[in-house]
Design a protein around this motif. Structure first.
Motif, PDB file in Angstrom:
ATOM      1  N   UNK A  27     -19.061 -10.723  10.043  1.00 46.33           N
ATOM      2  CA  UNK A  27     -19.759 -10.829   8.670  1.00 46.33           C
ATOM      3  C   UNK A  27     -19.184  -9.912   7.575  1.00 46.33           C
ATOM      4  N   UNK A  28     -18.057  -8.901   7.760  1.00 45.92           N
ATOM      5  CA  UNK A  28     -17.493  -8.070   6.842  1.00 45.92           C
ATOM      6  C   UNK A  28     -17.137  -9.068   5.768  1.00 45.92           C
ATOM      7  N   UNK A  29     -17.434  -8.645   4.331  1.00 48.71           N
ATOM      8  CA  UNK A  29     -17.122  -9.580   3.046  1.00 48.71           C
ATOM      9  C   UNK A  29     -15.625  -9.663   2.897  1.00 48.71           C
ATOM     10  N   UNK A  30     -15.044 -10.848   2.821  1.00 46.97           N
ATOM     11  CA  UNK A  30     -13.510 -10.944   2.709  1.00 46.97           C
ATOM     12  C   UNK A  30     -13.204 -10.367   1.565  1.00 46.97           C
ATOM     13  N   UNK A  31     -13.714 -10.205   0.456  1.00 45.68           N
ATOM     14  CA  UNK A  31     -13.451  -9.704  -1.013  1.00 45.68           C
ATOM     15  C   UNK A  31     -13.579  -8.210  -0.849  1.00 45.68           C
ATOM     16  N   UNK A  32     -13.730  -7.681   0.072  1.00 41.86           N
ATOM     17  CA  UNK A  32     -13.747  -6.021   0.271  1.00 41.86           C
ATOM     18  C   UNK A  32     -12.530  -5.843   1.118  1.00 41.86           C
ATOM     19  N   UNK A  33     -11.836  -6.791   1.444  1.00 42.06           N
ATOM     20  CA  UNK A  33     -10.569  -6.416   2.203  1.00 42.06           C
ATOM     21  C   UNK A  33      -9.349  -6.813   1.260  1.00 42.06           C
ATOM     22  N   UNK A  34      -8.164  -5.912   1.167  1.00 40.39           N
ATOM     23  CA  UNK A  34      -6.855  -6.047   0.599  1.00 40.39           C
ATOM     24  C   UNK A  34      -5.865  -6.135   1.653  1.00 40.39           C
ATOM     25  N   UNK A  35      -4.813  -6.685   1.110  1.00 38.50           N
ATOM     26  CA  UNK A  35      -3.739  -6.571   2.120  1.00 38.50           C
ATOM     27  C   UNK A  35      -2.344  -6.782   1.334  1.00 38.50           C
ATOM     28  N   UNK A  36      -1.305  -6.074   1.992  1.00 39.19           N
ATOM     29  CA  UNK A  36      -0.108  -5.906   1.232  1.00 39.19           C
ATOM     30  C   UNK A  36       0.905  -6.331   2.228  1.00 39.19           C
ATOM     31  N   UNK A  37       2.073  -7.131   1.915  1.00 37.16           N
ATOM     32  CA  UNK A  37       3.158  -7.415   2.802  1.00 37.16           C
ATOM     33  C   UNK A  37       4.243  -8.034   1.977  1.00 37.16           C
ATOM     34  N   UNK A  38       5.470  -7.696   2.395  1.00 36.94           N
ATOM     35  CA  UNK A  38       6.565  -8.380   1.612  1.00 36.94           C
ATOM     36  C   UNK A  38       6.907 -10.105   2.247  1.00 36.94           C
ATOM     37  N   UNK A  47      -4.849 -14.877   1.541  1.00 34.38           N
ATOM     38  CA  UNK A  47      -5.479 -15.218   0.029  1.00 34.38           C
ATOM     39  C   UNK A  47      -6.509 -16.335   0.118  1.00 34.38           C
ATOM     40  N   UNK A  48      -5.921 -17.377   1.074  1.00 35.78           N
ATOM     41  CA  UNK A  48      -6.806 -18.535   1.455  1.00 35.78           C
ATOM     42  C   UNK A  48      -8.525 -18.149   1.823  1.00 35.78           C
ATOM     43  N   UNK A  49      -8.282 -16.975   2.493  1.00 40.07           N
ATOM     44  CA  UNK A  49      -9.523 -16.576   3.062  1.00 40.07           C
ATOM     45  C   UNK A  49     -10.262 -15.642   2.280  1.00 40.07           C
ATOM     46  N   UNK A  50      -9.977 -15.399   1.056  1.00 37.39           N
ATOM     47  CA  UNK A  50     -10.665 -14.794  -0.010  1.00 37.39           C
ATOM     48  C   UNK A  50     -10.319 -13.256  -0.264  1.00 37.39           C
ATOM     49  N   UNK A  51      -9.189 -12.832   0.418  1.00 37.85           N
ATOM     50  CA  UNK A  51      -8.744 -11.641   0.543  1.00 37.85           C
ATOM     51  C   UNK A  51      -7.898 -11.215  -0.887  1.00 37.85           C
ATOM     52  N   UNK A  52      -7.831 -10.005  -1.295  1.00 37.80           N
ATOM     53  CA  UNK A  52      -6.894  -9.687  -2.385  1.00 37.80           C
ATOM     54  C   UNK A  52      -5.616  -9.422  -1.468  1.00 37.80           C
ATOM     55  N   UNK A  53      -4.536  -9.938  -2.326  1.00 34.20           N
ATOM     56  CA  UNK A  53      -3.338  -9.633  -1.420  1.00 34.20           C
ATOM     57  C   UNK A  53      -2.105  -9.279  -2.644  1.00 34.20           C
ATOM     58  N   UNK A  54      -1.310  -8.379  -2.361  1.00 29.46           N
ATOM     59  CA  UNK A  54      -0.191  -8.079  -3.286  1.00 29.46           C
ATOM     60  C   UNK A  54       0.873  -7.662  -2.425  1.00 29.46           C
ATOM     61  N   UNK A  55       2.325  -7.697  -3.103  1.00 31.15           N
ATOM     62  CA  UNK A  55       3.222  -7.204  -2.402  1.00 31.15           C
ATOM     63  C   UNK A  55       3.753  -6.044  -3.030  1.00 31.15           C
ATOM     64  N   UNK A  56       2.760  -5.163  -3.586  1.00 38.55           N
ATOM     65  CA  UNK A  56       2.778  -3.824  -3.705  1.00 38.55           C
ATOM     66  C   UNK A  56       1.738  -3.223  -2.988  1.00 38.55           C
ATOM     67  N   UNK A  57       2.239  -2.185  -2.123  1.00 39.38           N
ATOM     68  CA  UNK A  57       1.577  -1.253  -1.248  1.00 39.38           C
ATOM     69  C   UNK A  57       0.492  -0.420  -1.922  1.00 39.38           C
ATOM     70  N   UNK A  58       0.966   0.117  -3.042  1.00 42.73           N
ATOM     71  CA  UNK A  58      -0.012   0.955  -4.008  1.00 42.73           C
ATOM     72  C   UNK A  58      -1.016   0.295  -4.649  1.00 42.73           C
ATOM     73  N   UNK A  59      -0.883  -0.929  -5.122  1.00 41.40           N
ATOM     74  CA  UNK A  59      -1.680  -1.748  -5.834  1.00 41.40           C
ATOM     75  C   UNK A  59      -2.746  -2.125  -4.727  1.00 41.40           C
ATOM     76  N   UNK A  60      -2.413  -2.311  -3.499  1.00 44.95           N
ATOM     77  CA  UNK A  60      -3.293  -2.743  -2.532  1.00 44.95           C
ATOM     78  C   UNK A  60      -4.169  -1.613  -2.089  1.00 44.95           C
ATOM     79  N   UNK A  61      -3.765  -0.426  -2.150  1.00 46.30           N
ATOM     80  CA  UNK A  61      -4.670   0.697  -1.784  1.00 46.30           C
ATOM     81  C   UNK A  61      -5.184   1.421  -2.719  1.00 46.30           C
ATOM     82  N   UNK A  62      -5.400   0.848  -4.107  1.00 41.85           N
ATOM     83  CA  UNK A  62      -5.972   1.453  -5.195  1.00 41.85           C
ATOM     84  C   UNK A  62      -7.643   1.367  -4.818  1.00 41.85           C
ATOM     85  N   UNK A  63      -8.316   2.436  -4.965  1.00 38.06           N
ATOM     86  CA  UNK A  63      -9.861   2.367  -4.882  1.00 38.06           C
ATOM     87  C   UNK A  63     -10.184   1.995  -3.464  1.00 38.06           C
ATOM     88  N   UNK A  64      -9.197   1.876  -2.562  1.00 36.66           N
ATOM     89  CA  UNK A  64      -9.631   1.610  -1.074  1.00 36.66           C
ATOM     90  C   UNK A  64     -10.396   3.076  -0.441  1.00 36.66           C
TER      91      UNK A  64
END
Length: 275
Positions: A27-38, A47-64
């Motif tokens: 039940x954890x909301x997908x839009x509260x999860x971010x992920x980064x990977x090359x 991303x298809x599951x509703x996560x914010x994704x990025x190839x930039x690690x710093x961008x992914x961890x902003x406000x985490x």
């Protein structure tokens, strides 16, 4: 979880995906999860599951609020050092699921004074049957310990150790333990085939027996040694098999194997630590 912190996963491999899948199914909301990977294919699936994704690690961890470090141990230093400025600014809780990398090394690479929980997971986390050993450094608050436990319990059992060195033993027991059982299963299947069973029948009987024995041990208030004694009728078939294991020093084989595993974990900490 009654409150949902923002989670960032640095790395999107099997363990990260196991934790993410467990959280979402709980039940954890997908839009509260971010992920980064090359690896773009891994990000597209998340991303298809509703996560914010990025190839930039710093961008992914902003406000985490919580950052899960799920990259290979050999990559830790190179991945973490560029995150130090963001880490100093945001002060999230860091959870590492890498074997061998000490909290001191992680803390130094991130610039110091960081709250770090180390977790030694295992592969049954992929089916929500994991066994996780956790250690918190001195910067982790009780609230953060509770958060880490709630996150990681999405994959199975979570237990704390008070000394970081004990994670080497956790690695030897549960971190690497599934491979020991798989090896034993292989040996049983091969032996059963030699006695005339087909591979399919031997495999199904072996796997169900392993599952049933584990379930009995988990549900019983009797320890495994006593459960084993109760199965062994005097002069019976099971007793003969157990006598054979004991005569061939199974306990010594297991002890030696687990010590070799723990020793390698200690070596990795030295090899991959800060130089």
């Amino acid at each position: 979880m009654s409150q949902h912190p923002t989670l960032a996963f640095i790395g999107a491999g099997n363990m990260a995906r196991a934790i993410i899948g467990g959280l979402i199914s709980n039940g954890f909301p997908a839009d509260k999860i971010r992920a980064s990977s090359p690896t773009v294919s891994k990000l597209a699936d998340l991303a298809s599951q509703g996560l914010f994704v990025s190839a930039n690690n710093n961008e992914a961890m902003l406000s985490a609020d919580i950052v899960v470090l799920a990259v290979k141990p050999q990559m830790f230093k190179a991945v973490l050092q560029p995150l130090a400025i963001t880490a100093a600014k945001n002060k999230p809780l860091f959870i590492s699921v890498a074997a061998g990398i000490t909290s001191d090394s992680i803390n130094q690479w991130l610039g110091g004074n960081q709250a770090i929980v180390r977790c030694m997971p295992n592969t049954p986390a992929l089916v929500k049957m994991g066994a996780n050993g956790l250690y918190a450094n001195s910067h982790v608050s009780q609230a953060q310990r509770d958060q880490a436990e709630r996150v990681l319990s999405a994959t199975g059992l979570t237990l704390w150790v008070e000394q970081e060195e004990q994670l080497h033993a956790v690695t030897a027991v549960s971190g690497s333990g599934p491979a020991y059982y798989f090896l034993f299963m292989e040996a049983m299947i091969t032996a059963a085939q030699k006695q005339g069973l087909t591979k399919e029948v031997a495999t199904q009987l072996t796997l169900q027996t392993a599952r049933g024995a584990a379930e009995m041990a988990l549900l019983s208030d009797i320890d495994p040694a006593e459960l084993r004694r109760r199965v062994c009728s005097p002069n019976g078939t099971t007793e003969q098999a157990v006598f054979s294991f004991q005569a061939n020093h199974l306990d010594t084989l297991v002890d030696n194997a687990m010590q070799a595993c723990a020793s390698r974990s200690i070596e990795m900490a030295k090899e991959l630590g800060d130089d």
